[in-house]
Write a protein that holds these residues in place. Structure first.
Motif, PDB file in Angstrom:
ATOM      1  N   PHE A  10       6.725  -8.057 -11.672  1.00  0.00           N
ATOM      2  CA  PHE A  10       5.579  -7.276 -11.310  1.00  0.00           C
ATOM      3  C   PHE A  10       4.586  -7.469 -12.634  1.00  0.00           C
ATOM      4  CE2 PHE A  10       8.487  -4.941  -8.970  1.00  0.00           C
ATOM      5  CZ  PHE A  10       7.957  -4.591  -7.877  1.00  0.00           C
ATOM      6  N   VAL A  11       3.410  -7.546 -12.234  1.00  0.00           N
ATOM      7  CA  VAL A  11       2.212  -8.045 -13.269  1.00  0.00           C
ATOM      8  C   VAL A  11       1.032  -6.955 -13.289  1.00  0.00           C
ATOM      9  CG1 VAL A  11       0.718  -9.589 -14.194  1.00  0.00           C
ATOM     10  CG2 VAL A  11       2.898 -10.277 -13.107  1.00  0.00           C
ATOM     11  N   CYS A  12       0.785  -6.385 -14.556  1.00  0.00           N
ATOM     12  CA  CYS A  12      -0.737  -5.944 -14.393  1.00  0.00           C
ATOM     13  C   CYS A  12      -0.985  -6.411 -15.749  1.00  0.00           C
ATOM     14  CB  CYS A  12      -0.320  -4.141 -14.550  1.00  0.00           C
ATOM     15  SG  CYS A  12       0.396  -3.558 -15.974  1.00  0.00           S
ATOM     16  N   ARG A  20       5.141  -1.757 -15.828  1.00  0.00           N
ATOM     17  CA  ARG A  20       6.268  -1.164 -16.216  1.00  0.00           C
ATOM     18  C   ARG A  20       7.107   0.031 -15.498  1.00  0.00           C
ATOM     19  NH1 ARG A  20       6.577   2.365 -21.711  1.00  0.00           N
ATOM     20  NH2 ARG A  20       8.642   2.417 -21.890  1.00  0.00           N
ATOM     21  N   THR A  21       6.336   0.750 -14.842  1.00  0.00           N
ATOM     22  CA  THR A  21       6.583   1.599 -13.911  1.00  0.00           C
ATOM     23  C   THR A  21       7.363   1.003 -12.536  1.00  0.00           C
ATOM     24  OG1 THR A  21       4.940   3.276 -14.162  1.00  0.00           O
ATOM     25  CG2 THR A  21       5.833   3.520 -12.259  1.00  0.00           C
ATOM     26  N   ALA A  22       6.882   0.093 -11.939  1.00  0.00           N
ATOM     27  CA  ALA A  22       7.533  -0.681 -10.938  1.00  0.00           C
ATOM     28  C   ALA A  22       8.718  -1.547 -11.520  1.00  0.00           C
ATOM     29  CB  ALA A  22       6.643  -1.898 -10.481  1.00  0.00           C
ATOM     30  N   ARG A  35      11.503  -7.503 -13.405  1.00  0.00           N
ATOM     31  CA  ARG A  35      11.093  -7.766 -14.531  1.00  0.00           C
ATOM     32  C   ARG A  35       9.654  -7.561 -14.321  1.00  0.00           C
ATOM     33  NH1 ARG A  35      13.820 -13.121 -17.151  1.00  0.00           N
ATOM     34  NH2 ARG A  35      16.159 -12.582 -16.996  1.00  0.00           N
ATOM     35  N   SER A  36       8.754  -7.291 -15.691  1.00  0.00           N
ATOM     36  CA  SER A  36       7.526  -7.126 -15.576  1.00  0.00           C
ATOM     37  C   SER A  36       6.918  -7.574 -16.873  1.00  0.00           C
ATOM     38  CB  SER A  36       7.064  -5.572 -15.609  1.00  0.00           C
ATOM     39  OG  SER A  36       7.428  -4.869 -16.674  1.00  0.00           O
ATOM     40  N   GLU A 100       4.837   6.937  -5.578  1.00  0.00           N
ATOM     41  CA  GLU A 100       4.702   6.735  -4.167  1.00  0.00           C
ATOM     42  C   GLU A 100       3.906   5.295  -3.803  1.00  0.00           C
ATOM     43  OE1 GLU A 100       6.425   8.546  -1.968  1.00  0.00           O
ATOM     44  OE2 GLU A 100       7.273   9.329  -3.928  1.00  0.00           O
ATOM     45  N   LEU A 101       2.844   5.043  -4.360  1.00  0.00           N
ATOM     46  CA  LEU A 101       2.224   3.865  -3.917  1.00  0.00           C
ATOM     47  C   LEU A 101       3.074   2.568  -4.145  1.00  0.00           C
ATOM     48  CD1 LEU A 101      -1.442   4.366  -5.831  1.00  0.00           C
ATOM     49  CD2 LEU A 101      -0.970   4.073  -3.160  1.00  0.00           C
ATOM     50  N   LEU A 102       3.857   2.483  -5.112  1.00  0.00           N
ATOM     51  CA  LEU A 102       4.487   1.331  -5.348  1.00  0.00           C
ATOM     52  C   LEU A 102       5.673   1.016  -4.350  1.00  0.00           C
ATOM     53  CD1 LEU A 102       4.964   1.429  -9.187  1.00  0.00           C
ATOM     54  CD2 LEU A 102       3.995  -0.334  -7.819  1.00  0.00           C
TER      55      LEU A 102
END
Length: 112
Positions: A10-12, A20-22, A35-36, A100-102
């Protein structure tokens, strides 16, 4: 398509809230390795060639993240599935709405 038993990244931008939440949300999966990382120089965990090579599927929060990755790592990204989740940078870490979105977005691709 539902992916099974894959390495998920997961990338932001800063790897503090969304990605990190994901990671924390899905890391205890018995089916996937999760991982993120972030694209910004100040990211908690910075995106790297090693992380991208490890990942079999990459979820980015915004289109600009995909474009940044394609620009910085063109050869690696040619062989990877990169999915844009379209989740804006307006949520804190483990925010209920973000969670919830994730779950809703990722469940189309991964067995949760």
């Amino acid at each position: 398509m539902i992916y099974l038993d894959v390495n998920v990244l997961f990338v932001c931008s800063r790897n503090k809230w969304r990605s990190r939440t994901a990671e924390d949300l899905f890391k205890d999966s018995n089916v996937h390795n999760v991982r993120s990382a972030g694209t910004a120089p100040v990211a908690r965990i910075k995106i790297s060639e090693k992380l991208l090579s490890w990942a079999e599927i990459i979820f980015v929060m915004e289109k600009r993240h995909r474009e940044q990755l394609k620009s910085r790592f063109p050869l690696i990204l040619d062989e990877k599935e990169v999915i844009v989740l379209d989740i804006p940078d307006e949520y804190g870490y483990m925010d209920d709405e973000l969670v919830e979105l994730l779950k809703a977005s990722v469940s189309r691709y991964l067995e949760l």
